[in-house]
Design a protein around this motif. Structure first.
Motif, PDB file in Angstrom:
ATOM      1  N   HIS A 147       0.949  -1.035   0.022  1.00 52.80           N
ATOM      2  CA  HIS A 147      -0.156  -0.212  -0.371  1.00 52.80           C
ATOM      3  C   HIS A 147       1.206   1.363   0.131  1.00 52.80           C
ATOM      4  O   HIS A 147       0.246   2.072  -0.649  1.00 52.80           O
ATOM      5  N   ILE A 148       1.804   1.146   0.755  1.00 45.13           N
ATOM      6  CA  ILE A 148       1.980   2.530   1.266  1.00 45.13           C
ATOM      7  C   ILE A 148       3.665   2.718  -0.142  1.00 45.13           C
ATOM      8  O   ILE A 148       4.628   4.064  -0.232  1.00 45.13           O
ATOM      9  N   LEU A 149       4.397   1.448  -1.035  1.00 47.55           N
ATOM     10  CA  LEU A 149       5.245   2.005  -1.662  1.00 47.55           C
ATOM     11  C   LEU A 149       5.002   2.290  -3.030  1.00 47.55           C
ATOM     12  O   LEU A 149       4.375   2.308  -3.187  1.00 47.55           O
ATOM     13  N   ARG A 150       5.575   4.003  -3.188  1.00 42.60           N
ATOM     14  CA  ARG A 150       5.123   4.429  -4.962  1.00 42.60           C
ATOM     15  C   ARG A 150       5.983   3.523  -6.520  1.00 42.60           C
ATOM     16  O   ARG A 150       7.292   2.737  -5.116  1.00 42.60           O
ATOM     17  N   PRO A 151       6.281   3.586  -6.897  1.00 44.88           N
ATOM     18  CA  PRO A 151       6.556   3.360  -8.622  1.00 44.88           C
ATOM     19  C   PRO A 151       8.582   3.186  -8.081  1.00 44.88           C
ATOM     20  O   PRO A 151       8.754   2.409  -8.302  1.00 44.88           O
ATOM     21  N   GLN A 152       8.586   4.665  -7.024  1.00 44.24           N
ATOM     22  CA  GLN A 152      10.127   4.803  -7.506  1.00 44.24           C
ATOM     23  C   GLN A 152      10.717   3.772  -5.782  1.00 44.24           C
ATOM     24  O   GLN A 152      12.080   3.576  -6.065  1.00 44.24           O
ATOM     25  N   ASP A 153      10.115   3.701  -5.424  1.00 46.05           N
ATOM     26  CA  ASP A 153       9.959   2.958  -4.180  1.00 46.05           C
ATOM     27  C   ASP A 153      10.666   1.506  -3.740  1.00 46.05           C
ATOM     28  O   ASP A 153      10.492   1.176  -4.745  1.00 46.05           O
ATOM     29  N   CYS A 154      11.231   1.167  -2.736  1.00 48.49           N
ATOM     30  CA  CYS A 154      11.767  -0.455  -2.633  1.00 48.49           C
ATOM     31  C   CYS A 154      11.761  -0.772  -1.367  1.00 48.49           C
ATOM     32  O   CYS A 154      11.363  -0.169  -0.968  1.00 48.49           O
ATOM     33  N   ALA A 155      11.596  -1.671  -1.238  1.00 43.38           N
ATOM     34  CA  ALA A 155      11.843  -2.419   0.237  1.00 43.38           C
ATOM     35  C   ALA A 155      12.772  -3.735   0.469  1.00 43.38           C
ATOM     36  O   ALA A 155      12.867  -4.515  -0.415  1.00 43.38           O
ATOM     37  N   VAL A 156      13.755  -3.819   1.025  1.00 45.41           N
ATOM     38  CA  VAL A 156      14.544  -5.088   2.413  1.00 45.41           C
ATOM     39  C   VAL A 156      13.869  -5.230   3.402  1.00 45.41           C
ATOM     40  O   VAL A 156      14.551  -4.829   3.962  1.00 45.41           O
ATOM     41  N   ILE A 157      14.443  -6.706   2.414  1.00 43.79           N
ATOM     42  CA  ILE A 157      14.127  -7.016   3.899  1.00 43.79           C
ATOM     43  C   ILE A 157      14.507  -8.689   4.477  1.00 43.79           C
ATOM     44  O   ILE A 157      15.624  -9.585   3.689  1.00 43.79           O
ATOM     45  N   VAL A 158      14.756  -8.687   5.628  1.00 47.32           N
ATOM     46  CA  VAL A 158      16.631  -9.551   6.279  1.00 47.32           C
ATOM     47  C   VAL A 158      15.667 -10.935   7.088  1.00 47.32           C
ATOM     48  O   VAL A 158      14.540 -10.106   7.694  1.00 47.32           O
ATOM     49  N   ASP A 159      15.599 -11.687   7.072  1.00 49.14           N
ATOM     50  CA  ASP A 159      15.228 -12.854   7.026  1.00 49.14           C
ATOM     51  C   ASP A 159      16.250 -13.234   8.583  1.00 49.14           C
ATOM     52  O   ASP A 159      16.954 -14.618   7.915  1.00 49.14           O
ATOM     53  N   ASP A 160      15.756 -12.842  10.112  1.00 49.43           N
ATOM     54  CA  ASP A 160      17.208 -13.215  10.328  1.00 49.43           C
ATOM     55  C   ASP A 160      16.683 -14.347  11.070  1.00 49.43           C
ATOM     56  O   ASP A 160      16.735 -14.795  12.133  1.00 49.43           O
ATOM     57  N   GLY A 161      17.315 -15.160  10.261  1.00 50.82           N
ATOM     58  CA  GLY A 161      17.050 -16.200  11.233  1.00 50.82           C
ATOM     59  C   GLY A 161      15.511 -17.463  11.754  1.00 50.82           C
ATOM     60  O   GLY A 161      15.481 -18.079  12.417  1.00 50.82           O
ATOM     61  N   SER A 162      14.933 -16.902  11.202  1.00 49.81           N
ATOM     62  CA  SER A 162      12.974 -17.669  11.546  1.00 49.81           C
ATOM     63  C   SER A 162      13.837 -18.971  11.541  1.00 49.81           C
ATOM     64  O   SER A 162      13.627 -19.858  10.462  1.00 49.81           O
ATOM     65  N   THR A 163      12.082 -19.647  12.436  1.00 49.79           N
ATOM     66  CA  THR A 163      12.644 -20.925  11.986  1.00 49.79           C
ATOM     67  C   THR A 163      11.619 -21.295  11.081  1.00 49.79           C
ATOM     68  O   THR A 163      11.408 -22.451  10.230  1.00 49.79           O
ATOM     69  N   ASN A 164      10.446 -20.265  11.095  1.00 52.94           N
ATOM     70  CA  ASN A 164      10.002 -20.528   9.768  1.00 52.94           C
ATOM     71  C   ASN A 164      10.741 -19.556   8.659  1.00 52.94           C
ATOM     72  O   ASN A 164       9.670 -18.014   9.089  1.00 52.94           O
ATOM     73  N   ARG A 165      10.625 -20.123   7.823  1.00 51.83           N
ATOM     74  CA  ARG A 165      10.884 -19.076   6.793  1.00 51.83           C
ATOM     75  C   ARG A 165      10.333 -18.120   5.580  1.00 51.83           C
ATOM     76  O   ARG A 165       9.604 -18.468   5.663  1.00 51.83           O
ATOM     77  N   VAL A 166      10.722 -16.482   5.531  1.00 56.71           N
ATOM     78  CA  VAL A 166       9.792 -15.656   5.465  1.00 56.71           C
ATOM     79  C   VAL A 166       9.555 -15.943   4.730  1.00 56.71           C
ATOM     80  O   VAL A 166      10.667 -16.465   3.254  1.00 56.71           O
ATOM     81  N   ILE A 167       8.620 -16.330   3.629  1.00 59.03           N
ATOM     82  CA  ILE A 167       8.640 -16.094   1.991  1.00 59.03           C
ATOM     83  C   ILE A 167       7.416 -14.898   1.251  1.00 59.03           C
ATOM     84  O   ILE A 167       6.369 -13.999   1.486  1.00 59.03           O
ATOM     85  N   LEU A 168       7.937 -13.483   0.022  1.00 58.50           N
ATOM     86  CA  LEU A 168       7.359 -12.534  -0.733  1.00 58.50           C
ATOM     87  C   LEU A 168       6.289 -13.307  -1.144  1.00 58.50           C
ATOM     88  O   LEU A 168       6.226 -13.895  -1.632  1.00 58.50           O
ATOM     89  N   PRO A 169       5.344 -12.372  -1.249  1.00 55.88           N
ATOM     90  CA  PRO A 169       4.454 -12.902  -1.678  1.00 55.88           C
ATOM     91  C   PRO A 169       4.225 -12.438  -3.513  1.00 55.88           C
ATOM     92  O   PRO A 169       5.329 -11.886  -3.313  1.00 55.88           O
ATOM     93  N   LYS A 170       4.272 -13.141  -3.986  1.00 54.66           N
ATOM     94  CA  LYS A 170       3.922 -13.266  -5.199  1.00 54.66           C
ATOM     95  C   LYS A 170       4.188 -11.765  -6.162  1.00 54.66           C
ATOM     96  O   LYS A 170       5.117 -11.855  -6.794  1.00 54.66           O
ATOM     97  N   GLY A 171       2.899 -11.187  -5.474  1.00 54.68           N
ATOM     98  CA  GLY A 171       2.800  -9.780  -6.491  1.00 54.68           C
ATOM     99  C   GLY A 171       3.557  -8.990  -5.506  1.00 54.68           C
ATOM    100  O   GLY A 171       3.650  -7.554  -6.067  1.00 54.68           O
ATOM    101  N   LEU A 172       4.598  -8.334  -4.944  1.00 57.46           N
ATOM    102  CA  LEU A 172       5.347  -7.694  -4.362  1.00 57.46           C
ATOM    103  C   LEU A 172       7.379  -7.648  -5.426  1.00 57.46           C
ATOM    104  O   LEU A 172       7.805  -8.746  -4.588  1.00 57.46           O
ATOM    105  N   LYS A 173       6.530  -7.379  -5.530  1.00 60.91           N
ATOM    106  CA  LYS A 173       7.900  -6.849  -7.502  1.00 60.91           C
ATOM    107  C   LYS A 173       8.836  -5.920  -6.910  1.00 60.91           C
ATOM    108  O   LYS A 173      10.705  -6.051  -6.854  1.00 60.91           O
ATOM    109  N   GLN A 174       8.285  -4.758  -5.603  1.00 56.00           N
ATOM    110  CA  GLN A 174       9.639  -4.307  -5.020  1.00 56.00           C
ATOM    111  C   GLN A 174      10.621  -4.728  -3.914  1.00 56.00           C
ATOM    112  O   GLN A 174      11.057  -3.532  -4.048  1.00 56.00           O
ATOM    113  N   ALA A 175      10.464  -5.891  -3.717  1.00 57.59           N
ATOM    114  CA  ALA A 175      11.194  -5.893  -2.552  1.00 57.59           C
ATOM    115  C   ALA A 175      12.090  -6.656  -2.549  1.00 57.59           C
ATOM    116  O   ALA A 175      11.548  -8.171  -4.023  1.00 57.59           O
TER     117      ALA A 175
END
Length: 245
Positions: A29-57
Motif C-alpha cells: 500500500h505504501i510503496l510508490r513506483p520509485q520505492d523499494c524494500a529490503v527485508i532480512v529474515d534473521d534466522g526465522s524458524t519458518n522461513r519468510v516467503i515474499l508474496p508473488k505480487g510484491l515485485k519491489q521487495a
C-alpha cells in the motif's frame, strides 16, 4: 517524482509470522513506483516467503545474526540514497514515504522521525521540530520504526552496533549526531501505527538488568561527545537526591 525521491524501506524479522500478512499488505500500500524494500529474515524458524505480487521487495535470508547486524545487512543492499525503517509489527500511513522523502531531499543531514498513533498523543501538526541529542540522556521518546535518513549518515556513523543486546537504536542516534553531524528532527504528525501490546512487542521481552546495563554503557560511550549542559546535570542530581524541583 524523480529517482532522488525514492526510499528503501528496511525491515528485519525473526519469527514474526503473526505479523507478516498485514506487514506485506501495508508495504504494498505504501510503496510508490520509485520505492523499494529490503527485508532480512534473521534466522526465522519458518522461513519468510515474499508474496508473488510484491515485485519491489527483496528478501535476504541469513542465519540468526541479531538485530544490529541484520539492519546493517539490509541497508547494505539498499539501492536508494534514502532509507526508512519499519518494524515488522508496525504499520505506516500511506503518505509516510512522501512526507519523509520531501524533508530528506531538502534537509539531507537529519534523522527524520514521526510520532506514532498512540492514545497519549492528543494533538498533532505538520510541523517539524529539532530535538537536541542531549535530551536522549533523559529519555528516548523516538520511535525507531518511524525513522528515515540518508544512507551516507549510516555509512559515516559506522552503521548499527551488532554487538549490543538492546538499545541499538539509541546508540545509532547518538553516534549519528556525534560522528556524522546529523540533527534529530521529529514531525508532530503521526505517520505510523505502533504495536504496543507487551505480549508481542520485542522490547518487552528484554530482561530489565540487561536493558539497564546496556543503556548505561551506551550513554557513557557517547557522553564526551554529547555533554549534558550544566542545568541538566543539576536537575538530574536533584532528582537523584530527592530534592524538590
Amino acid at each position: 517524482m524523480t529517482r532522488d525521491d525514492a526510499i528503501t524501506v528496511i525491515t528485519t524479522v525473526r519469527n514474526g509470522d503473526a505479523f507478516l500478512d498485514r506487514y506485506f499488505a501495508n508495504l504494498s500500500h505504501i510503496l510508490r513506483p520509485q520505492d523499494c524494500a529490503v527485508i532480512v529474515d534473521d534466522g526465522s524458524t519458518n522461513r519468510v516467503i515474499l508474496p508473488k505480487g510484491l515485485k519491489q521487495a527483496r528478501l535476504i535470508r541469513s542465519n540468526p545474526i541479531g538485530r544490529g547486524a541484520a539492519l546493517n545487512l539490509a541497508i547494505s543492499y539498499a539501492q536508494t540514497d534514502q532509507i526508512a525503517i519499519q518494524d515488522i509489527d508496525d504499520l505506516s500511513y500511506s503518505d509516510r514515504l512522501l512526507i519523509q522523502a520531501d524533508i530528506l531531499r531538502t534537509n539531507p543531514h537529519v534523522l527524520a522521525f514521526t510520532r506514532g498513533q498512540e492514545a497519549q498523543v492528543k494533538t498533532s501538526s505538520d510541523q517539524w521540530h529539532e530535538m537536541p541529542a542531549v535530551q536522549l540522556y533523559r529519555s528516548n521518546p523516538l520511535h525507531h520504526s518511524s525513522l528515515a535518513f540518508r544512507r551516507d549518515i549510516w555509512q559515516q556513523a559506522g552503521g548499527y552496533d551488532p554487538d549490543l543486546p538492546c538499545c541499538i537504536d539509541l546508540d545509532f542516534y547518538l553516534r549519528a549526531t556525534r560522528i556524522a553531524g546529523a540533527a534529530i528532527w521529529r514531525l508532530d504528525q503521526p505517520l505510523i501505527t505502533r504495536n504496543t501490546d507487551p505480549s508481542t512487542r520485542h522490547f518487552a521481552s528484554i530482561q530489565t538488568t540487561i536493558y539497564r546495563d546496556t543503556l548505561r554503557h551506551v550513554l557513557a560511550r557517547h557522553r564526551k561527545g554529547i555533554a549534558p549542559p550544566i542545568w541538566m546535570r543539576l536537575f538530574d542530581l536533584k532528582r537523584a537526591l530527592g530534592i524538590g524541583i
